[in-house]
Enzyme design. Structure first.
Site, PDB file in Angstrom:
ATOM      1  N   LYS A   1      32.812  11.595  74.063  1.00 39.39           N
ATOM      2  CA  LYS A   1      34.060  10.849  74.217  1.00 39.39           C
ATOM      3  C   LYS A   1      34.839  11.422  75.400  1.00 39.39           C
ATOM      4  CE  LYS A   1      33.530   8.010  71.031  1.00 39.39           C
ATOM      5  NZ  LYS A   1      33.213   6.689  71.523  1.00 39.39           N
TER       6      LYS A   1
ATOM      7  N   GLU B   1      28.422  13.198  69.574  1.00 39.69           N
ATOM      8  CA  GLU B   1      29.101  12.039  70.139  1.00 39.69           C
ATOM      9  C   GLU B   1      29.814  12.489  71.406  1.00 39.69           C
ATOM     10  OE1 GLU B   1      29.264   8.596  69.341  1.00 39.69           O
ATOM     11  OE2 GLU B   1      27.460   9.374  68.372  1.00 39.69           O
TER      12      GLU B   1
ATOM     13  N   ASP C   1      25.087   8.989  70.319  1.00 41.28           N
ATOM     14  CA  ASP C   1      25.064   9.224  71.770  1.00 41.28           C
ATOM     15  C   ASP C   1      24.000  10.221  72.198  1.00 41.28           C
ATOM     16  OD1 ASP C   1      27.147   7.457  72.132  1.00 41.28           O
ATOM     17  OD2 ASP C   1      28.691   9.015  72.223  1.00 41.28           O
TER      18      ASP C   1
END
Length: 196
Positions: A69, A67, A35
Site C-alpha cells: 500500500k 500487501e 500482492d
C-alpha cells in the site's frame, strides 16, 4: 508491488519463489488476491498461472504473504489484515516424508507470516496501538519511515528500525522469520486428488 517482488527475488535463497495471486486449498476455498506471496519453490505442486502473471498456489506451500500500500495507517492495516486472514483460514494438510530412505512423520504446520509494505507510514507508536486489533500482521516496512516486527509472546511489542537502516532491518527481519520456519510441511496431495 512489482518492485517489492523484485526486492524479495533479489535476496531470498532459491528455495523460495515470489509472486502475486491467490492461495487455494483442497476443499476448493480460495483466498483474496494477494500482492506478494512467498512460497516453496522446491516441492510446491499445483501452481497455475494466468496471463496477468498471477499464480494459484496451494495453501501448504505458503511461507508468507504481504500487501503493498502507499501508506501504512489504520485503514491499510485493517485491509492487509483481512487479506492475510483469507490465507490463514484455508485448510492445510501435512504428510510424512521419506528422506534418504527413512520415513519421517508429518511435521506441525508452520505459521504463515503476514505483513504490510509501503513507502510512507503513520508514527510507529500509532502502529503499535493499532496492531492490537490486527492479529495477522507480523511485520512491515515503510521505506521512508521504519520497519517493524511484532512480538506477541507476552505483551504486544514492536522491534523497529528507522532512517537509513529501514530496508536493511526489514531484510534481516524477514530472513530471520523465514529461517525460524524451516521448510513447509509435506503436502498431502491425496487431499487434492480427492477434491470434487
Amino acid at each position: 508491488e512489482s518492485a517489492w517482488i523484485d526486492f524479495f527475488r533479489s535476496f531470498l535463497p532459491n528455495k523460495y519463489a515470489v509472486g502475486k495471486g491467490f492461495v487455494f486449498d483442497s476443499k476448493g476455498n480460495v483466498s483474496d488476491q494477494i500482492d506478494i506471496i512467498i512460497y516453496d519453490a522446491l516441492y510446491a505442486p499445483l501452481i497455475f498461472g494466468t496471463d496477468a502473471g498471477e499464480k494459484f498456489i496451494t495453501a501448504e506451500s505458503v511461507y508468507a504473504v504481504f500487501e503493498s500500500k502507499p501508506k501504512i495507517n489504520k485503514k491499510t492495516l485493517a485491509y492487509a489484515n483481512n487479506k492475510i486472514e483469507s490465507v490463514n483460514v484455508l485448510e492445510r494438510s501435512a504428510r510424512g516424508v521419506i528422506n534418504a530412505g527413512k520415513y519421517y512423520p508429518p511435521r506441525n504446520l508452520t505459521k504463515i507470516i503476514g505483513g504490510i509494505l509501503s513507502i510512507d507510514s503513520i508514527n510507529i507508536d500509532k502502529i503499535e496501538k493499532h496492531l492490537n486489533l490486527f492479529k495477522y500482521i507480523d511485520l512491515g516496512c515503510a521505506i521512508k519511515n521504519h520497519s517493524f516486527l511484532v512480538n506477541r509472546e507476552s505483551k504486544l511489542s514492536l522491534l523497529h528500525a528507522s532512517g537509513e537502516e529501514t530496508v536493511l532491518a526489514f531484510f534481516y527481519m524477514i530472513l530471520d522469520e523465514l529461517y525460524k520456519l524451516g521448510t513447509v510441511a509435506g503436502i498431502d496431495i491425496r487431499n487434492y486428488a480427492n477434491a470434487n
